[in-house]
Scaffold this motif. Structure first.
Motif, PDB file in Angstrom:
ATOM      1  N   ASP A  93       4.568  11.785  -1.351  1.00  0.00           N
ATOM      2  CA  ASP A  93       4.651  13.193  -1.744  1.00  0.00           C
ATOM      3  C   ASP A  93       5.002  14.080  -0.550  1.00  0.00           C
ATOM      4  O   ASP A  93       5.805  15.011  -0.663  1.00  0.00           O
ATOM      5  N   ASP A  98       2.092   1.464  -3.650  1.00  0.00           N
ATOM      6  CA  ASP A  98       1.216   1.311  -4.810  1.00  0.00           C
ATOM      7  C   ASP A  98      -0.240   1.641  -4.497  1.00  0.00           C
ATOM      8  O   ASP A  98      -1.138   0.993  -4.981  1.00  0.00           O
ATOM      9  N   SER A  99      -0.485   2.662  -3.666  1.00  0.00           N
ATOM     10  CA  SER A  99      -1.861   3.071  -3.375  1.00  0.00           C
ATOM     11  C   SER A  99      -1.918   4.590  -3.284  1.00  0.00           C
ATOM     12  O   SER A  99      -0.883   5.264  -3.177  1.00  0.00           O
ATOM     13  N   GLU A 100      -3.128   5.135  -3.333  1.00  0.00           N
ATOM     14  CA  GLU A 100      -3.287   6.575  -3.212  1.00  0.00           C
ATOM     15  C   GLU A 100      -2.813   7.071  -1.847  1.00  0.00           C
ATOM     16  O   GLU A 100      -2.184   8.127  -1.732  1.00  0.00           O
ATOM     17  N   GLU A 101      -3.129   6.303  -0.804  1.00  0.00           N
ATOM     18  CA  GLU A 101      -2.684   6.670   0.539  1.00  0.00           C
ATOM     19  C   GLU A 101      -1.161   6.685   0.606  1.00  0.00           C
ATOM     20  O   GLU A 101      -0.545   7.595   1.169  1.00  0.00           O
ATOM     21  N   GLU A 116       0.828  -1.208   0.000  1.00  0.00           N
ATOM     22  CA  GLU A 116       0.000   0.000   0.000  1.00  0.00           C
ATOM     23  C   GLU A 116       0.865   1.261   0.000  1.00  0.00           C
ATOM     24  O   GLU A 116       0.520   2.258  -0.648  1.00  0.00           O
ATOM     25  N   LYS A 163       0.872   7.066  -1.980  1.00  0.00           N
ATOM     26  CA  LYS A 163       1.379   8.166  -2.812  1.00  0.00           C
ATOM     27  C   LYS A 163       1.347   9.484  -2.058  1.00  0.00           C
ATOM     28  O   LYS A 163       2.290  10.294  -2.141  1.00  0.00           O
ATOM     29  N   ALA A 164       0.276   9.708  -1.275  1.00  0.00           N
ATOM     30  CA  ALA A 164       0.188  10.946  -0.497  1.00  0.00           C
ATOM     31  C   ALA A 164       1.322  11.022   0.519  1.00  0.00           C
ATOM     32  O   ALA A 164       1.935  12.080   0.705  1.00  0.00           O
TER      33      ALA A 164
END
Length: 454
Positions: A429, A420-423, A417, A425-426
């Motif tokens: 970043d 490879d997940s939006e969480e 996760e 990625k946040a």
């Protein structure tokens, strides 16, 4: 007569290296100064520091090491309570410390100032009794410093709530900390370690100031809360100097096979597991970790595992544990990955030298500086509190899902996760942005450099 600064760390590489790096920074801004670092010997294993000290002495002649005469180990403190022992040790060294300082003064080399590790709190009165301005050096986060300074204020609340697992404790500038996530000493208000932390909080506000290994941009809420006196409402507001992040760089070569392997991997494809000097696991948990490697194979994620820092656990012992793990797992794929773990252990080994794999000092701070997102899996000391800060406050890490006993299965998907997940990625970043903030703070003209220059 040159200005001399005394630095007094607790024993072991984990405390010594930050003090040495602090000394180097002081010399960068004040080349005419001389740094004396006091060395004590612990009655428990902290790893060898001799080779490291020799390297620093050769590379930075203005940094001098003074070994205080060894004392007899404490007889009244349980050896399994490391926090209490760490606080107790400097108290037993006070007589030798006083004698060493008096000798310097008699030789007309009175120290200009002293900077002490917070675990060396008992030395505060020795330095101040000789009119030596004394600062504290807090190598952990400003949020942890907020919790420490708030102890006199929150003592009664801790007495009432620290046995309730369903409540939280609030410290200024810090998200609510569930009581199970408080550092162990905070849960035993009658213990030696808690009383020592409490006494440290009292002395800190009387000191010349507190140096903390963070920067304003990294922890603005906690730094502001401390500076505004919210942590010490009935006490003087201490002067806080954000001088970090201070991160040591490895000075060893990069020719080991493991490091060549790391360099050959795609950018940001390596997961590095690090659990600190006392991050030990039972065979069942280690097996789950090894099997878990195969479960992220479809992402072609390479796993370099250092079970614990080689400066604290000998490489021979680490390799022994790896061999035991290899005997306990089945399947050639798993065994190949475990062999990679062994190779990385070899790369990290060497007379107390710092690990050269992925991160310099193997901590959350180094991960942030390197722009590396994290999965927070706490095991001991203040790591549970740090997890709350990293996940809830800074949002730089994902929370590792554990059973009530702390066991994590191979099927746990948090690494996947994170990558490879939006969480995930946040978090990636945000940690990239935080890394840029820390670099800016430590660059020429940055906030931390300005504080040091002043």
């Amino acid at each position: 007569m040159e200005d001399t600064i005394i630095l007094y760390p607790s024993p072991g590489m984990g405390h010594l290296v930050p003090m040495v790096e602090l000394g180097k920074l002081i010399l960068n801004h004040n080349p005419s100064f001389s740094i004396i670092i006091l060395i004590t010997t612990a009655p428990f294993d902290t790893g060898s520091t001799s080779s490291y000290i020799k390297r620093v002495t050769v590379a930075t002649p203005s940094v001098h090491f003074h070994h205080l005469p060894t004392i007899s180990p404490p007889s009244t403190t349980s050896s399994d309570n490391i926090a209490a022992l760490t606080f107790e040790l400097p108290r037993l060294y006070n007589s030798n410390l006083h004698h060493a300082l008096q000798t310097m003064i008699s030789q007309k080399s009175r120290p200009t100032a002293s900077i002490i590790d917070l675990f060396c709190n008992s030395s505060f009165e020795v330095f101040t009794s000789l009119d030596i301005p004394t600062y504290y050096f807090c190598t952990s986060s400003a949020s942890s410093l907020s919790a420490l300074l708030s102890l006199p204020k929150t003592h009664q609340i801790l007495l009432e709530k620290n046995k309730d697992p369903n409540t939280s404790i609030e410290f200024p500038g810090v998200p609510p900390i569930p009581t199970p996530d408080l550092p162990g000493p905070f849960l035993d208000t009658e213990g030696i370690a808690y009383k020592s932390f409490f006494g440290t909080a009292i002395n800190m506000v009387k000191s010349a100031g507190i140096l903390t290994n963070t920067c304003q941009a990294f922890e603005p809420r906690a730094v502001k809360a401390i500076s505004d006196g919210l942590c010490t409402p009935n006490l003087p507001t201490p002067s806080v100097y954000c001088i970090g992040p201070i991160v040591a760089n490895s000075d060893e070569d990069h020719e080991h096979e493991c490091l060549r392997w790391l360099d050959s991997q795609p950018s940001r494809s390596v997961v590095f597991l690090c659990f600190g000097s006392m991050g030990l696991f039972k065979a069942e948990q280690l097996t789950e970790m090894a099997i878990g490697v195969l479960l992220v194979e479809e992402m072609k994620v390479a796993l370099a595992l250092e079970q614990s820092e080689s400066r604290f656990v000998s490489a021979d012992e680490l390799e022994k544990r790896v061999r035991e793990l290899m005997d306990s797992v089945s399947g050639e794929g798993v065994r190949e990955r475990v062999r990679a773990m062994r190779d990385c252990a070899k790369a990290a080994r060497g007379d107390g030298g710092s690990s050269r794999v992925a991160l310099a000092e193997n901590s959350a701070l180094e991960a942030v500086c390197a722009g590396v997102p994290m999965v927070a899996w706490p095991l001991y000391a203040e790591q549970r509190l740090n997890r709350v800060l990293l996940v809830k406050e800074m949002k730089l890490a994902l929370w590792m899902n554990e059973s009530e006993s702390g066991f994590v299965t191979a099927e746990e998907k948090r690494v996947t996760e994170l990558m490879d997940s939006e969480e995930g990625k946040a978090a990636r970043d945000r940690v990239k942005a935080a890394s840029e903030d820390t670099r800016e703070a430590m660059s020429e003209g940055g906030s931390s450099r300005v504080v040091l220059a002043g």
